[in-house]
Design a protein around this motif. Structure first.
Motif, PDB file in Angstrom:
ATOM      1  N   PRO A  63      15.601 -11.420  21.654  1.00 54.11           N
ATOM      2  CA  PRO A  63      16.655 -11.672  20.675  1.00 54.11           C
ATOM      3  C   PRO A  63      16.083 -12.242  19.381  1.00 54.11           C
ATOM      4  O   PRO A  63      15.052 -12.903  19.388  1.00 54.11           O
ATOM      5  N   ALA A  64      16.776 -11.993  18.280  1.00 53.29           N
ATOM      6  CA  ALA A  64      16.319 -12.468  16.967  1.00 53.29           C
ATOM      7  C   ALA A  64      16.082 -13.967  17.011  1.00 53.29           C
ATOM      8  O   ALA A  64      16.871 -14.723  17.546  1.00 53.29           O
ATOM      9  N   GLY A  65      14.978 -14.415  16.443  1.00 50.32           N
ATOM     10  CA  GLY A  65      14.675 -15.831  16.380  1.00 50.32           C
ATOM     11  C   GLY A  65      13.716 -16.279  17.458  1.00 50.32           C
ATOM     12  O   GLY A  65      13.038 -17.267  17.310  1.00 50.32           O
ATOM     13  N   TYR A  66      13.666 -15.568  18.584  1.00 49.16           N
ATOM     14  CA  TYR A  66      12.746 -15.958  19.633  1.00 49.16           C
ATOM     15  C   TYR A  66      11.360 -15.458  19.299  1.00 49.16           C
ATOM     16  O   TYR A  66      11.189 -14.443  18.661  1.00 49.16           O
ATOM     17  N   VAL A  67      10.381 -16.189  19.736  1.00 51.09           N
ATOM     18  CA  VAL A  67       9.008 -15.928  19.356  1.00 51.09           C
ATOM     19  C   VAL A  67       8.245 -15.393  20.551  1.00 51.09           C
ATOM     20  O   VAL A  67       8.391 -15.886  21.664  1.00 51.09           O
ATOM     21  N   ALA A  68       7.442 -14.381  20.330  1.00 49.63           N
ATOM     22  CA  ALA A  68       6.588 -13.859  21.383  1.00 49.63           C
ATOM     23  C   ALA A  68       5.513 -14.893  21.714  1.00 49.63           C
ATOM     24  O   ALA A  68       5.417 -15.931  21.068  1.00 49.63           O
ATOM     25  N   ASP A  69       4.706 -14.605  22.694  1.00 53.34           N
ATOM     26  CA  ASP A  69       3.705 -15.562  23.144  1.00 53.34           C
ATOM     27  C   ASP A  69       2.502 -15.624  22.211  1.00 53.34           C
ATOM     28  O   ASP A  69       1.403 -15.205  22.548  1.00 53.34           O
ATOM     29  N   LEU A  96       8.195 -22.106  28.824  1.00 46.61           N
ATOM     30  CA  LEU A  96       8.994 -22.975  27.969  1.00 46.61           C
ATOM     31  C   LEU A  96      10.141 -22.175  27.365  1.00 46.61           C
ATOM     32  O   LEU A  96       9.924 -21.093  26.820  1.00 46.61           O
ATOM     33  N   PHE A  97      11.348 -22.717  27.460  1.00 52.84           N
ATOM     34  CA  PHE A  97      12.526 -22.100  26.864  1.00 52.84           C
ATOM     35  C   PHE A  97      13.318 -23.191  26.178  1.00 52.84           C
ATOM     36  O   PHE A  97      13.587 -24.231  26.776  1.00 52.84           O
ATOM     37  N   GLY A  98      13.693 -22.979  24.928  1.00 55.98           N
ATOM     38  CA  GLY A  98      14.499 -23.986  24.260  1.00 55.98           C
ATOM     39  C   GLY A  98      14.584 -23.789  22.771  1.00 55.98           C
ATOM     40  O   GLY A  98      14.431 -22.682  22.250  1.00 55.98           O
ATOM     41  N   ASP A  99      14.822 -24.908  22.086  1.00 53.27           N
ATOM     42  CA  ASP A  99      14.972 -24.930  20.629  1.00 53.27           C
ATOM     43  C   ASP A  99      14.139 -26.066  20.057  1.00 53.27           C
ATOM     44  O   ASP A  99      14.117 -27.160  20.615  1.00 53.27           O
ATOM     45  N   LEU A 100      13.490 -25.786  18.952  1.00 53.35           N
ATOM     46  CA  LEU A 100      12.806 -26.804  18.160  1.00 53.35           C
ATOM     47  C   LEU A 100      13.678 -27.090  16.955  1.00 53.35           C
ATOM     48  O   LEU A 100      14.036 -26.168  16.214  1.00 53.35           O
ATOM     49  N   THR A 101      14.063 -28.353  16.784  1.00 51.60           N
ATOM     50  CA  THR A 101      14.807 -28.756  15.596  1.00 51.60           C
ATOM     51  C   THR A 101      13.873 -29.625  14.764  1.00 51.60           C
ATOM     52  O   THR A 101      13.286 -30.584  15.268  1.00 51.60           O
ATOM     53  N   VAL A 102      13.732 -29.255  13.494  1.00 45.96           N
ATOM     54  CA  VAL A 102      12.760 -29.924  12.636  1.00 45.96           C
ATOM     55  C   VAL A 102      13.334 -30.065  11.225  1.00 45.96           C
ATOM     56  O   VAL A 102      14.088 -29.210  10.766  1.00 45.96           O
ATOM     57  N   THR A 103      12.986 -31.181  10.567  1.00 46.34           N
ATOM     58  CA  THR A 103      13.362 -31.395   9.169  1.00 46.34           C
ATOM     59  C   THR A 103      12.083 -31.431   8.341  1.00 46.34           C
ATOM     60  O   THR A 103      11.233 -32.306   8.532  1.00 46.34           O
ATOM     61  N   VAL A 104      11.950 -30.438   7.456  1.00 45.79           N
ATOM     62  CA  VAL A 104      10.783 -30.319   6.578  1.00 45.79           C
ATOM     63  C   VAL A 104      11.287 -30.265   5.142  1.00 45.79           C
ATOM     64  O   VAL A 104      12.169 -29.469   4.819  1.00 45.79           O
ATOM     65  N   ASP A 105      10.733 -31.126   4.296  1.00 48.41           N
ATOM     66  CA  ASP A 105      11.137 -31.185   2.880  1.00 48.41           C
ATOM     67  C   ASP A 105      12.646 -31.337   2.733  1.00 48.41           C
ATOM     68  O   ASP A 105      13.275 -30.711   1.877  1.00 48.41           O
ATOM     69  N   GLY A 106      13.244 -32.149   3.602  1.00 53.54           N
ATOM     70  CA  GLY A 106      14.675 -32.428   3.520  1.00 53.54           C
ATOM     71  C   GLY A 106      15.578 -31.344   4.085  1.00 53.54           C
ATOM     72  O   GLY A 106      16.784 -31.503   4.104  1.00 53.54           O
ATOM     73  N   GLU A 107      15.010 -30.242   4.551  1.00 58.04           N
ATOM     74  CA  GLU A 107      15.803 -29.145   5.112  1.00 58.04           C
ATOM     75  C   GLU A 107      15.618 -29.092   6.620  1.00 58.04           C
ATOM     76  O   GLU A 107      14.502 -29.024   7.115  1.00 58.04           O
ATOM     77  N   SER A 108      16.750 -29.103   7.344  1.00 51.04           N
ATOM     78  CA  SER A 108      16.716 -29.060   8.793  1.00 51.04           C
ATOM     79  C   SER A 108      16.888 -27.623   9.278  1.00 51.04           C
ATOM     80  O   SER A 108      17.644 -26.844   8.693  1.00 51.04           O
ATOM     81  N   ALA A 109      16.178 -27.288  10.349  1.00 53.62           N
ATOM     82  CA  ALA A 109      16.280 -25.947  10.937  1.00 53.62           C
ATOM     83  C   ALA A 109      16.134 -26.072  12.448  1.00 53.62           C
ATOM     84  O   ALA A 109      15.407 -26.940  12.947  1.00 53.62           O
ATOM     85  N   THR A 110      16.820 -25.206  13.164  1.00 57.10           N
ATOM     86  CA  THR A 110      16.688 -25.110  14.614  1.00 57.10           C
ATOM     87  C   THR A 110      16.133 -23.728  14.925  1.00 57.10           C
ATOM     88  O   THR A 110      16.708 -22.719  14.524  1.00 57.10           O
ATOM     89  N   ILE A 111      15.003 -23.712  15.632  1.00 56.31           N
ATOM     90  CA  ILE A 111      14.290 -22.471  15.899  1.00 56.31           C
ATOM     91  C   ILE A 111      14.213 -22.262  17.410  1.00 56.31           C
ATOM     92  O   ILE A 111      13.556 -23.052  18.111  1.00 56.31           O
ATOM     93  N   PRO A 112      14.874 -21.241  17.951  1.00 53.55           N
ATOM     94  CA  PRO A 112      14.761 -20.979  19.374  1.00 53.55           C
ATOM     95  C   PRO A 112      13.379 -20.426  19.720  1.00 53.55           C
ATOM     96  O   PRO A 112      12.739 -19.782  18.892  1.00 53.55           O
ATOM     97  N   PHE A 113      12.920 -20.716  20.942  1.00 49.58           N
ATOM     98  CA  PHE A 113      11.606 -20.227  21.357  1.00 49.58           C
ATOM     99  C   PHE A 113      11.600 -19.978  22.847  1.00 49.58           C
ATOM    100  O   PHE A 113      12.437 -20.490  23.592  1.00 49.58           O
ATOM    101  N   GLU A 114      10.625 -19.188  23.275  1.00 52.29           N
ATOM    102  CA  GLU A 114      10.354 -19.029  24.695  1.00 52.29           C
ATOM    103  C   GLU A 114       8.900 -18.647  24.885  1.00 52.29           C
ATOM    104  O   GLU A 114       8.335 -17.908  24.085  1.00 52.29           O
ATOM    105  N   LYS A 115       8.305 -19.205  25.924  1.00 52.14           N
ATOM    106  CA  LYS A 115       6.918 -18.917  26.265  1.00 52.14           C
ATOM    107  C   LYS A 115       6.897 -18.536  27.734  1.00 52.14           C
ATOM    108  O   LYS A 115       7.367 -19.284  28.575  1.00 52.14           O
ATOM    109  N   HIS A 116       6.347 -17.370  28.021  1.00 46.55           N
ATOM    110  CA  HIS A 116       6.386 -16.864  29.389  1.00 46.55           C
ATOM    111  C   HIS A 116       5.117 -17.071  30.180  1.00 46.55           C
ATOM    112  O   HIS A 116       5.068 -16.748  31.336  1.00 46.55           O
ATOM    113  N   ARG A 117       4.067 -17.565  29.594  1.00 51.32           N
ATOM    114  CA  ARG A 117       2.801 -17.765  30.333  1.00 51.32           C
ATOM    115  C   ARG A 117       2.333 -19.176  30.182  1.00 51.32           C
ATOM    116  O   ARG A 117       2.515 -19.839  29.260  1.00 51.32           O
TER     117      ARG A 117
END
Length: 157
Positions: free
Chosen positions: A29-35, A136-157
Motif C-alpha cells: 500500500p502507498a506509504g509503506y516502505v520495502a525492506d 516490524l509493522f507500524g507508524d513513525l511519527t516525527v517532527t522535523v523543522d516544525g512539521e509533523s508527519a506520520t509514516i507507515p512502515f513494515e519490515k519483513h526480515r
C-alpha cells in the motif's frame, strides 16, 4: 451479424479483469516502505520533502528479562543515509503492532545521542520493553523543522 462478446471472449475478459484486480504480489500500500536497510541494518524510512531518513530497528538488551528484551531505536539520517540529520527532529515516536497484542502499542522515543557512532547525533531510543522481533509493522511519527508527519512502515526480515 456476429456478437463481439461471444461466451469465450466474455470468459477471457472476466478472467483478465479478475486477475488484474486480485493480485497478491503487487506493490505494498502507498506509504509503506520495502525492506531497504540502513547503515545499522535497520529499516530505512524516507522522511517527507526529501529531508532524510529514519532508520528503525529493535536493539536487543544485553540481559533480557520477562518484562524487557530490547529497545526500539531510530537513527535520523541526512539525505546521504550516512550523516546524522541536522538539526535532529524535535519529537519522534513509534506505533508498533506487537506479537500477541490486538491493539498497536505507542512507543515514545527520546533523543539519546551516541558520540561513539558517526551517525549517532540524531539517535532516538525507547525505554526497554518487549520489542525483540524480526518483523516490524507500524507508524513513525516525527517532527522535523516544525512539521509533523506520520509514516507507515513494515519490515519483513
Amino acid at each position: 451479424m456476429r456478437n463481439s462478446f461471444s461466451p469465450p471472449r466474455i470468459v477471457w475478459l472476466a478472467a483478465l479483469l479478475l486477475a488484474a484486480g486480485c493480485s497478491e504480489t503487487g506493490p505494498p500500500p502507498a506509504g509503506y516502505v520495502a525492506d531497504s536497510l540502513g547503515p545499522h541494518d535497520g529499516l530505512l524510512v524516507p522522511l517527507p520533502k526529501d529531508k532524510g531518513f529514519g532508520e528503525i530497528l529493535s536493539r536487543p538488551l544485553p540481559k533480557a528479562t520477562a518484562k524487557a528484551d530490547a529497545t526500539m531505536v531510530v537513527y535520523f539520517l541526512g539525505p546521504d543515509k550516512a550523516t546524522p540529520l541536522s538539526p535532529p527532529p524535535s519529537d519522534a515516536s513509534l506505533r508498533l503492532k506487537l506479537p500477541g497484542q490486538d491493539a498497536p502499542a505507542d512507543v515514545p522515543l527520546k533523543l539519546q545521542a551516541d558520540a561513539k557512532d558517526p551517525s549517532g547525533a540524531a539517535l532516538f531510543a525507547s525505554t526497554p520493553g518487549l520489542y525483540a522481533m524480526d518483523q516490524l509493522f507500524g507508524d513513525l511519527t516525527v517532527t522535523v523543522d516544525g512539521e509533523s508527519a506520520t509514516i507507515p512502515f513494515e519490515k519483513h526480515r
